[in-house]
Design a protein around this motif. Structure first.
Motif, PDB file in Angstrom:
ATOM      1  N   GLN A 107       0.535  -1.094  -0.016  1.00 28.33           N
ATOM      2  CA  GLN A 107      -0.252   0.425  -0.333  1.00 28.33           C
ATOM      3  C   GLN A 107       0.850   1.620   0.571  1.00 28.33           C
ATOM      4  OE1 GLN A 107      -3.510  -0.215   2.728  1.00 28.33           O
ATOM      5  NE2 GLN A 107      -3.629  -2.120   2.362  1.00 28.33           N
ATOM      6  N   GLY A 108       1.945   0.911  -0.456  1.00 29.83           N
ATOM      7  CA  GLY A 108       3.069   2.345  -0.472  1.00 29.83           C
ATOM      8  C   GLY A 108       4.465   1.600   0.793  1.00 29.83           C
ATOM      9  N   PRO A 109       4.953   2.945   0.497  1.00 27.02           N
ATOM     10  CA  PRO A 109       6.856   3.127   1.375  1.00 27.02           C
ATOM     11  C   PRO A 109       6.041   3.681   2.928  1.00 27.02           C
ATOM     12  CG  PRO A 109       7.246   3.573  -0.564  1.00 27.02           C
ATOM     13  CD  PRO A 109       5.582   3.850  -0.976  1.00 27.02           C
ATOM     14  N   LEU A 110       6.102   3.145   3.494  1.00 27.78           N
ATOM     15  CA  LEU A 110       5.925   3.296   5.043  1.00 27.78           C
ATOM     16  C   LEU A 110       6.072   5.035   5.751  1.00 27.78           C
ATOM     17  CD1 LEU A 110       5.652   2.942   8.727  1.00 27.78           C
ATOM     18  CD2 LEU A 110       8.007   2.954   8.610  1.00 27.78           C
ATOM     19  N   ILE A 111       6.525   5.921   4.858  1.00 25.70           N
ATOM     20  CA  ILE A 111       6.822   7.162   5.463  1.00 25.70           C
ATOM     21  C   ILE A 111       6.176   7.373   4.622  1.00 25.70           C
ATOM     22  CG2 ILE A 111       8.126   9.485   5.410  1.00 25.70           C
ATOM     23  CD1 ILE A 111      10.431   7.465   5.925  1.00 25.70           C
ATOM     24  N   THR A 112       5.588   7.393   3.834  1.00 31.61           N
ATOM     25  CA  THR A 112       3.906   7.951   2.454  1.00 31.61           C
ATOM     26  C   THR A 112       2.885   7.968   2.923  1.00 31.61           C
ATOM     27  OG1 THR A 112       5.973   7.903   0.795  1.00 31.61           O
ATOM     28  CG2 THR A 112       3.681   7.786  -0.104  1.00 31.61           C
ATOM     29  N   TRP A 113       2.770   6.401   3.705  1.00 28.77           N
ATOM     30  CA  TRP A 113       1.422   6.244   3.774  1.00 28.77           C
ATOM     31  C   TRP A 113       1.391   6.906   5.499  1.00 28.77           C
ATOM     32  CZ3 TRP A 113      -1.803   4.402   7.713  1.00 28.77           C
ATOM     33  CH2 TRP A 113      -2.480   3.423   7.616  1.00 28.77           C
ATOM     34  N   VAL A 114       2.389   7.110   6.418  1.00 29.15           N
ATOM     35  CA  VAL A 114       2.093   7.914   7.463  1.00 29.15           C
ATOM     36  C   VAL A 114       1.362   8.795   7.065  1.00 29.15           C
ATOM     37  CG1 VAL A 114       3.287   8.428   9.733  1.00 29.15           C
ATOM     38  CG2 VAL A 114       3.114   5.251   8.506  1.00 29.15           C
ATOM     39  N   ALA A 115       2.239   9.886   6.125  1.00 27.50           N
ATOM     40  CA  ALA A 115       1.776  11.287   5.954  1.00 27.50           C
ATOM     41  C   ALA A 115       0.737  11.098   5.193  1.00 27.50           C
ATOM     42  CB  ALA A 115       3.157  11.981   5.230  1.00 27.50           C
ATOM     43  N   ASP A 116       0.327  10.172   4.543  1.00 28.77           N
ATOM     44  CA  ASP A 116      -0.916  10.670   4.183  1.00 28.77           C
ATOM     45  C   ASP A 116      -2.108  10.436   4.769  1.00 28.77           C
ATOM     46  OD1 ASP A 116       0.244  10.795   1.294  1.00 28.77           O
ATOM     47  OD2 ASP A 116      -0.353   8.638   1.329  1.00 28.77           O
ATOM     48  N   HIS A 117      -1.956   9.575   5.709  1.00 29.30           N
ATOM     49  CA  HIS A 117      -2.943   9.111   6.394  1.00 29.30           C
ATOM     50  C   HIS A 117      -2.775  10.067   8.079  1.00 29.30           C
ATOM     51  CE1 HIS A 117      -6.276   6.699   8.347  1.00 29.30           C
ATOM     52  NE2 HIS A 117      -5.804   6.374  10.043  1.00 29.30           N
ATOM     53  N   ARG A 118      -1.188  10.734   8.286  1.00 28.68           N
ATOM     54  CA  ARG A 118      -2.051  12.228   9.449  1.00 28.68           C
ATOM     55  C   ARG A 118      -2.675  13.243   8.518  1.00 28.68           C
ATOM     56  NH1 ARG A 118       3.671  11.974  12.467  1.00 28.68           N
ATOM     57  NH2 ARG A 118       3.705  10.150  13.455  1.00 28.68           N
ATOM     58  N   ARG A 119      -3.304  13.560   7.958  1.00 26.59           N
ATOM     59  CA  ARG A 119      -2.882  15.037   6.849  1.00 26.59           C
ATOM     60  C   ARG A 119      -4.693  14.002   6.503  1.00 26.59           C
ATOM     61  NH1 ARG A 119      -3.715  16.355   0.498  1.00 26.59           N
ATOM     62  NH2 ARG A 119      -2.695  14.760  -0.016  1.00 26.59           N
ATOM     63  N   HIS A 120      -4.971  13.359   6.427  1.00 29.91           N
ATOM     64  CA  HIS A 120      -6.319  12.611   6.519  1.00 29.91           C
ATOM     65  C   HIS A 120      -7.046  12.933   7.710  1.00 29.91           C
ATOM     66  CE1 HIS A 120     -10.088  10.437   6.116  1.00 29.91           C
ATOM     67  NE2 HIS A 120      -9.607   9.614   7.422  1.00 29.91           N
ATOM     68  N   HIS A 121      -6.211  13.152   8.702  1.00 28.78           N
ATOM     69  CA  HIS A 121      -7.217  12.937  10.401  1.00 28.78           C
ATOM     70  C   HIS A 121      -6.795  14.200  10.891  1.00 28.78           C
ATOM     71  CE1 HIS A 121      -7.989   9.897  12.664  1.00 28.78           C
ATOM     72  NE2 HIS A 121      -6.701   8.826  11.691  1.00 28.78           N
ATOM     73  N   ALA A 122      -5.866  15.489   9.306  1.00 33.40           N
ATOM     74  CA  ALA A 122      -5.950  16.648  10.035  1.00 33.40           C
ATOM     75  C   ALA A 122      -7.164  17.483   9.392  1.00 33.40           C
ATOM     76  CB  ALA A 122      -4.822  17.552   9.561  1.00 33.40           C
ATOM     77  N   PHE A 123      -7.283  16.955   7.982  1.00 32.65           N
ATOM     78  CA  PHE A 123      -8.582  17.497   7.061  1.00 32.65           C
ATOM     79  C   PHE A 123      -9.626  17.160   7.379  1.00 32.65           C
ATOM     80  CE2 PHE A 123      -3.822  19.212   5.806  1.00 32.65           C
ATOM     81  CZ  PHE A 123      -4.365  21.069   5.918  1.00 32.65           C
ATOM     82  N   SER A 124      -9.514  15.797   7.724  1.00 32.98           N
ATOM     83  CA  SER A 124     -10.822  15.129   7.763  1.00 32.98           C
ATOM     84  C   SER A 124     -12.321  14.932   6.800  1.00 32.98           C
ATOM     85  CB  SER A 124     -10.733  14.165   8.921  1.00 32.98           C
ATOM     86  OG  SER A 124     -12.037  12.868   8.621  1.00 32.98           O
ATOM     87  N   ASP A 125     -12.367  15.223   5.642  1.00 35.93           N
ATOM     88  CA  ASP A 125     -13.676  15.801   4.903  1.00 35.93           C
ATOM     89  C   ASP A 125     -13.597  16.716   5.285  1.00 35.93           C
ATOM     90  OD1 ASP A 125     -14.787  12.675   4.577  1.00 35.93           O
ATOM     91  OD2 ASP A 125     -15.593  12.324   7.394  1.00 35.93           O
ATOM     92  N   LYS A 126     -12.299  17.079   4.584  1.00 32.87           N
ATOM     93  CA  LYS A 126     -12.746  19.088   4.737  1.00 32.87           C
ATOM     94  C   LYS A 126     -11.537  18.747   3.574  1.00 32.87           C
ATOM     95  CE  LYS A 126     -14.335  20.647   9.520  1.00 32.87           C
ATOM     96  NZ  LYS A 126     -13.813  19.451   9.866  1.00 32.87           N
TER      97      LYS A 126
END
Length: 317
Positions: A107-126
């Motif tokens: 599902q992608g390299p570790l650091i890329t996956w984590v960065a994407d998911h933290r951005r998801h939580h920072a802007f969730s559904d916005k």
């Protein structure tokens, strides 16, 4: 002991606009297509393949289930609850093992996956959420487009990248995790070819190797992809919302077992740090059980379990 930082920037720190990284180069974008679409083609062909050839053995089933569970919990326990949210602190061997197993989910390299998911939580559904299903609006057509975008379409957008230095600086400072991240290609090769090698050795045949490659490599990887992606799409559209959260995350019980407990998504968004997402009696959460076992073995500490007081405070009126 490994030290994992909390979930990255808060919405207030992050600001109203998304923070993107560089546009993906053509080679990397081609790999996205390769590792998502080829296993998906195998998944689509799985039923007619089994029906017409009869080539599905108990060895194939055992290898498929075994590798599914290993790589699923590499994502849920490792990439998600540990590296993204710091729900517990593991010892070094557990940290590295979870990083490798999560990488083997392709599902992608570790650091890329984590960065994407933290951005998801920072802007969730916005605006700025990389994979919200509500991006196009609330009409039937908009939600159809949004479902596709949240489920997998966002990964095919070369400009939808995340600034790793901003959203995952702690992982970039950990030499173990940087090495695992750089060797993503090794873990990808391993996840596709280990089942084939084992299938060939167990059956002592080339046929056993080929069918194991089809079922326990290609089909298993794609099935895991869709189980994981469903938390981005289905679990932000359908389900119950018993807890207070600032977005549309919902609990969707039919996916609980296949997702390792990740589909208790409203609970997770209510408090991102909880090591257990299925906080109510009867809610299956195999990822939380694994963390509990690691804690009992002395291989994990400082586990952030939900408390009755915190659950009561976050329960929706």
């Amino acid at each position: 002991m490994a030290t994992i930082t909390q979930t990255g920037p808060t919405p207030a720190q992050a600001g109203p606009k998304p923070v993107h990284g560089e546009v993906r180069d053509a080679g990397r974008q081609s790999l996205v297509y390769l590792f998502l679409l080829v296993p998906m083609a195998a998944l689509a062909a799985a039923v007619p393949f089994a029906w017409t050839t009869g080539l599905l053995s108990w060895t194939d089933i055992a290898l498929s289930v075994g590798f599914y569970l290993l790589t699923l919990h590499g994502i849920t326990v490792g990439f998600h609850r540990l590296f993204t949210h710091g729900s517990f602190k593991p010892n070094r061997p557990v940290k590295i093992a979870l990083a490798i197993l999560g990488s083997m989910s392709v599902q992608g390299p570790l650091i890329t996956w984590v960065a994407d998911h933290r951005r998801h939580h920072a802007f969730s559904d916005k605006e700025g959420d990389p994979h919200s299903p509500w991006i196009y609006g609330t009409s039937a057509l908009a939600l159809s487009k949004g479902f596709w975008h949240a489920h997998m379409g966002w990964m095919f957008q070369p400009r939808n990248t995340t600034n790793e230095e901003r959203f995952a600086p702690d992982l970039r400072r950990d030499p173990d995790l940087v090495m695992v991240d750089k060797l993503f290609w090794v873990w990808t090769v391993a996840t596709f070819f280990l089942p084939a090698v084992l299938g060939g050795l167990i059956t002592m045949s080339w046929t056993g190797a080929l069918t194991a490659f089809f079922w326990a490599s290609l089909v298993r990887v794609s099935a895991l992809h869709h189980a994981t992606w469903s938390t981005n799409s289905i679990c932000h559209m359908i389900g119950e919302r018993p807890f207070k959260s600032r977005d549309k995350a919902a609990n969707f019980w039919p996916l609980a077992l296949l997702s390792g407990g990740e589909s208790w998504h409203n609970s997770h968004h209510a408090d991102q740090t909880w090591a257990r997402h299925g906080v109510k009696r009867g809610q299956i959460d195999t990822s939380a059980r694994i963390i509990w076992l690691l804690e009992r073995a002395g291989w994990a500490k400082d586990v952030k379990w939900p408390t009755p007081e915190r659950v009561a405070k976050l329960t929706a009126d």
